[in-house]
Design a protein around this motif. Structure first.
Motif, PDB file in Angstrom:
ATOM      1  N   VAL A   1       0.832  -1.204   0.000  1.00  0.00           N
ATOM      2  CA  VAL A   1       0.000   0.000   0.000  1.00  0.00           C
ATOM      3  C   VAL A   1       0.868   1.257   0.000  1.00  0.00           C
ATOM      4  CG1 VAL A   1      -1.684   1.332   1.318  1.00  0.00           C
ATOM      5  CG2 VAL A   1      -1.974  -1.144   1.076  1.00  0.00           C
ATOM      6  N   ALA A   2       1.968   1.207   0.769  1.00  0.00           N
ATOM      7  CA  ALA A   2       2.880   2.352   0.798  1.00  0.00           C
ATOM      8  C   ALA A   2       3.493   2.594  -0.580  1.00  0.00           C
ATOM      9  CB  ALA A   2       3.975   2.121   1.834  1.00  0.00           C
ATOM     10  N   ASP A   3       3.832   1.516  -1.279  1.00  0.00           N
ATOM     11  CA  ASP A   3       4.360   1.667  -2.642  1.00  0.00           C
ATOM     12  C   ASP A   3       3.291   2.188  -3.598  1.00  0.00           C
ATOM     13  OD1 ASP A   3       6.825   0.781  -1.856  1.00  0.00           O
ATOM     14  OD2 ASP A   3       6.457  -1.310  -2.426  1.00  0.00           O
ATOM     15  N   TRP A   4       2.045   1.747  -3.373  1.00  0.00           N
ATOM     16  CA  TRP A   4       0.931   2.173  -4.217  1.00  0.00           C
ATOM     17  C   TRP A   4       0.696   3.672  -4.083  1.00  0.00           C
ATOM     18  CZ3 TRP A   4      -4.827   0.550  -3.170  1.00  0.00           C
ATOM     19  CH2 TRP A   4      -5.601   0.857  -4.291  1.00  0.00           C
ATOM     20  N   TYR A   5       0.767   4.167  -2.856  1.00  0.00           N
ATOM     21  CA  TYR A   5       0.551   5.594  -2.586  1.00  0.00           C
ATOM     22  C   TYR A   5       1.879   6.305  -2.328  1.00  0.00           C
ATOM     23  CZ  TYR A   5      -4.496   5.167  -2.524  1.00  0.00           C
ATOM     24  OH  TYR A   5      -5.809   4.973  -2.895  1.00  0.00           O
ATOM     25  N   TRP A   6       2.840   6.035  -3.176  1.00  0.00           N
ATOM     26  CA  TRP A   6       4.187   6.582  -3.004  1.00  0.00           C
ATOM     27  C   TRP A   6       4.210   8.109  -3.125  1.00  0.00           C
ATOM     28  CZ3 TRP A   6       6.596   9.351  -6.936  1.00  0.00           C
ATOM     29  CH2 TRP A   6       5.926   9.352  -8.164  1.00  0.00           C
ATOM     30  N   ASN A   7       3.238   8.667  -3.858  1.00  0.00           N
ATOM     31  CA  ASN A   7       3.228  10.119  -4.086  1.00  0.00           C
ATOM     32  C   ASN A   7       2.051  10.777  -3.372  1.00  0.00           C
ATOM     33  OD1 ASN A   7       4.417  12.377  -5.199  1.00  0.00           O
ATOM     34  ND2 ASN A   7       3.346  12.217  -7.151  1.00  0.00           N
ATOM     35  N   LEU A   8       1.674  10.233  -2.223  1.00  0.00           N
ATOM     36  CA  LEU A   8       0.473  10.684  -1.521  1.00  0.00           C
ATOM     37  C   LEU A   8       0.532  12.167  -1.164  1.00  0.00           C
ATOM     38  CD1 LEU A   8      -2.241   9.969  -0.245  1.00  0.00           C
ATOM     39  CD2 LEU A   8      -1.009   9.332   1.847  1.00  0.00           C
TER      40      LEU A   8
ATOM     41  N   LYS B   1       1.958  14.764  -2.644  1.00  0.00           N
ATOM     42  CA  LYS B   1       1.643  15.631  -3.788  1.00  0.00           C
ATOM     43  C   LYS B   1       0.174  15.510  -4.170  1.00  0.00           C
ATOM     44  CE  LYS B   1       2.694  16.387  -8.667  1.00  0.00           C
ATOM     45  NZ  LYS B   1       3.483  15.924  -9.843  1.00  0.00           N
ATOM     46  N   TRP B   2      -0.344  14.289  -4.139  1.00  0.00           N
ATOM     47  CA  TRP B   2      -1.751  14.091  -4.525  1.00  0.00           C
ATOM     48  C   TRP B   2      -2.694  14.788  -3.561  1.00  0.00           C
ATOM     49  CZ3 TRP B   2      -0.736   8.161  -5.271  1.00  0.00           C
ATOM     50  CH2 TRP B   2      -0.033   7.976  -6.466  1.00  0.00           C
ATOM     51  N   LEU B   3      -2.368  14.770  -2.274  1.00  0.00           N
ATOM     52  CA  LEU B   3      -3.221  15.459  -1.305  1.00  0.00           C
ATOM     53  C   LEU B   3      -3.163  16.972  -1.498  1.00  0.00           C
ATOM     54  CD1 LEU B   3      -2.636  13.400   1.977  1.00  0.00           C
ATOM     55  CD2 LEU B   3      -4.601  13.346   0.433  1.00  0.00           C
ATOM     56  N   GLU B   4      -1.995  17.489  -1.852  1.00  0.00           N
ATOM     57  CA  GLU B   4      -1.890  18.920  -2.141  1.00  0.00           C
ATOM     58  C   GLU B   4      -2.777  19.301  -3.327  1.00  0.00           C
ATOM     59  OE1 GLU B   4       2.143  19.986  -2.769  1.00  0.00           O
ATOM     60  OE2 GLU B   4       2.771  19.606  -0.689  1.00  0.00           O
ATOM     61  N   LEU B   5      -2.760  18.464  -4.355  1.00  0.00           N
ATOM     62  CA  LEU B   5      -3.603  18.723  -5.527  1.00  0.00           C
ATOM     63  C   LEU B   5      -5.084  18.558  -5.195  1.00  0.00           C
ATOM     64  CD1 LEU B   5      -1.468  16.908  -8.253  1.00  0.00           C
ATOM     65  CD2 LEU B   5      -1.753  19.376  -7.938  1.00  0.00           C
ATOM     66  N   LEU B   6      -5.386  17.626  -4.289  1.00  0.00           N
ATOM     67  CA  LEU B   6      -6.782  17.466  -3.852  1.00  0.00           C
ATOM     68  C   LEU B   6      -7.260  18.717  -3.124  1.00  0.00           C
ATOM     69  CD1 LEU B   6      -9.312  15.721  -3.454  1.00  0.00           C
ATOM     70  CD2 LEU B   6      -8.251  14.840  -1.361  1.00  0.00           C
TER      71      LEU B   6
ATOM     72  N   GLY C   1      -6.243  22.828 -13.684  1.00  0.00           N
ATOM     73  CA  GLY C   1      -5.692  22.695 -12.344  1.00  0.00           C
ATOM     74  C   GLY C   1      -6.293  21.573 -11.532  1.00  0.00           C
ATOM     75  N   GLY C   2      -5.722  21.389 -10.327  1.00  0.00           N
ATOM     76  CA  GLY C   2      -6.244  20.402  -9.400  1.00  0.00           C
ATOM     77  C   GLY C   2      -5.763  18.986  -9.680  1.00  0.00           C
ATOM     78  N   ILE C   3      -6.353  18.056  -8.957  1.00  0.00           N
ATOM     79  CA  ILE C   3      -5.923  16.669  -9.052  1.00  0.00           C
ATOM     80  C   ILE C   3      -6.347  16.024 -10.369  1.00  0.00           C
ATOM     81  CG2 ILE C   3      -7.976  15.638  -8.000  1.00  0.00           C
ATOM     82  CD1 ILE C   3      -6.047  13.848  -6.373  1.00  0.00           C
ATOM     83  N   GLY C   4      -7.325  16.599 -11.031  1.00  0.00           N
ATOM     84  CA  GLY C   4      -7.769  16.049 -12.305  1.00  0.00           C
ATOM     85  C   GLY C   4      -6.680  16.074 -13.362  1.00  0.00           C
ATOM     86  N   TYR C   5      -5.859  17.110 -13.365  1.00  0.00           N
ATOM     87  CA  TYR C   5      -4.767  17.193 -14.342  1.00  0.00           C
ATOM     88  C   TYR C   5      -3.730  16.113 -14.082  1.00  0.00           C
ATOM     89  CZ  TYR C   5      -1.192  19.197 -17.368  1.00  0.00           C
ATOM     90  OH  TYR C   5      -0.256  19.383 -18.360  1.00  0.00           O
ATOM     91  N   GLU C   6      -3.460  15.853 -12.806  1.00  0.00           N
ATOM     92  CA  GLU C   6      -2.528  14.773 -12.451  1.00  0.00           C
ATOM     93  C   GLU C   6      -3.093  13.425 -12.879  1.00  0.00           C
ATOM     94  OE1 GLU C   6       0.947  13.070 -10.495  1.00  0.00           O
ATOM     95  OE2 GLU C   6       0.426  15.052 -11.289  1.00  0.00           O
TER      96      GLU C   6
ATOM     97  N   ILE D   1      -8.649   8.322  -4.125  1.00  0.00           N
ATOM     98  CA  ILE D   1      -8.559   9.563  -3.349  1.00  0.00           C
ATOM     99  C   ILE D   1      -9.716  10.487  -3.705  1.00  0.00           C
ATOM    100  CG2 ILE D   1      -7.216  11.675  -3.034  1.00  0.00           C
ATOM    101  CD1 ILE D   1      -4.691  10.003  -3.288  1.00  0.00           C
ATOM    102  N   ILE D   2     -10.009  10.615  -5.002  1.00  0.00           N
ATOM    103  CA  ILE D   2     -11.113  11.476  -5.446  1.00  0.00           C
ATOM    104  C   ILE D   2     -12.445  10.954  -4.917  1.00  0.00           C
ATOM    105  CG2 ILE D   2     -12.392  12.285  -7.458  1.00  0.00           C
ATOM    106  CD1 ILE D   2      -9.745  12.315  -8.993  1.00  0.00           C
ATOM    107  N   VAL D   3     -12.660   9.645  -5.028  1.00  0.00           N
ATOM    108  CA  VAL D   3     -13.909   9.051  -4.543  1.00  0.00           C
ATOM    109  C   VAL D   3     -14.065   9.289  -3.045  1.00  0.00           C
ATOM    110  CG1 VAL D   3     -15.125   6.883  -4.150  1.00  0.00           C
ATOM    111  CG2 VAL D   3     -14.063   7.325  -6.362  1.00  0.00           C
TER     112      VAL D   3
END
Length: 232
Positions: free
Chosen positions: A22-29, A31-36, A183-188, A207-209
């Motif tokens: 799971v940690a490998d799956w969410y390796w970029n958590l 940055k993703w939370l910042e975009l969220l 912008g936002g997490i959609g672009y990522e 994350i979006i869900v």
């Protein structure tokens, strides 16, 4: 092929090494939370701007509150124009005008919110009790005072409920607008889809869900508290 695509989106997880996987799956958590957060702020500011404009315009868009036919007609058509164009099209126009970034998404959502909420607010106005209005008119109150003291107290709870509902919609839409560079997490998410980073795509989707579910539940709770109901 649709089934195969969804299969490759699922990460490979093993029970014995679940935490590591799971940690490998969410390796970029981070940055993703910042975009969220950026996406949520886009939805918030767009809802605020659009709802504020809708609040100002909805009274002249109500047939029972204005006697100036041309003003009523013009306001109605303006709100129709604002909501008839999809917010995705607005976002594309603003991206071309001002470049990539959340500003394009905020403006696109705000314009569409103004048009949709303005129509809903006007319909609420047209269904209010006319007796307080007649009483203030008989007392010599001007139009502004009539709106302030006889209309706003009646419609404010419904306006607040519609605003929360619109915020829920804008959170979901803000994520989609990222696909056109707004912008936002959609672009990522769009970038990872193009690069076929399947594990990252599934992680961002979850994350979006989760964010949408939390926002929907929070807005629902706020609405219930506003109307004074308790749900078990």
């Amino acid at each position: 092929r649709t089934t195969e695509y969804f299969q490759v989106l699922l990460p490979v997880l093993h029970w014995d090494t679940l935490a590591v996987d799971v940690a490998d799956w969410y390796w970029n958590l981070g940055k993703w939370l910042e975009l969220l957060v950026e996406t949520l702020l886009m939805a918030f500011f767009a809802t605020f701007l659009g709802t504020s404009a809708a609040f100002v315009l909805c009274f002249t868009a109500s047939s029972n509150l204005t006697t100036t036919h041309w003003l009523y007609f013009a306001t109605r058509r303006f709100l129709e124009l604002a909501r008839s164009v999809p917010d995705l099209v607005y976002a594309l126009v603003f991206v071309f005008a001002w470049g990539l970034g959340p500003l394009a998404g905020i403006l696109a959502l705000a314009i569409h919110t103004m048009g949709a909420s303005g129509k809903l607010f006007a319909e609420v106005n047209e269904n209010i009790d006319a007796k307080p209005i007649e009483g203030l008119r008989a007392a010599g109150a001007n139009w502004v005072k009539m709106i302030r003291f006889s209309v706003v107290p009646q419609v404010l709870p419904a306006f607040a409920s519609y605003t929360l509902w619109r915020f829920e919609i804008n959170v979901r839409t803000a994520a989609v607008l990222g696909f056109v560079g707004a912008g936002g997490i959609g672009y990522e998410l769009y970038t990872n889809i193009r690069l076929s980073y399947y594990d990252d795509v599934s992680a961002i989707l979850l994350i979006i869900v989760a964010a949408v579910v939390v926002v929907d539940m929070s807005c629902e709770e706020i609405r219930h508290r506003m109307i004074g109901k308790e749900f078990l």
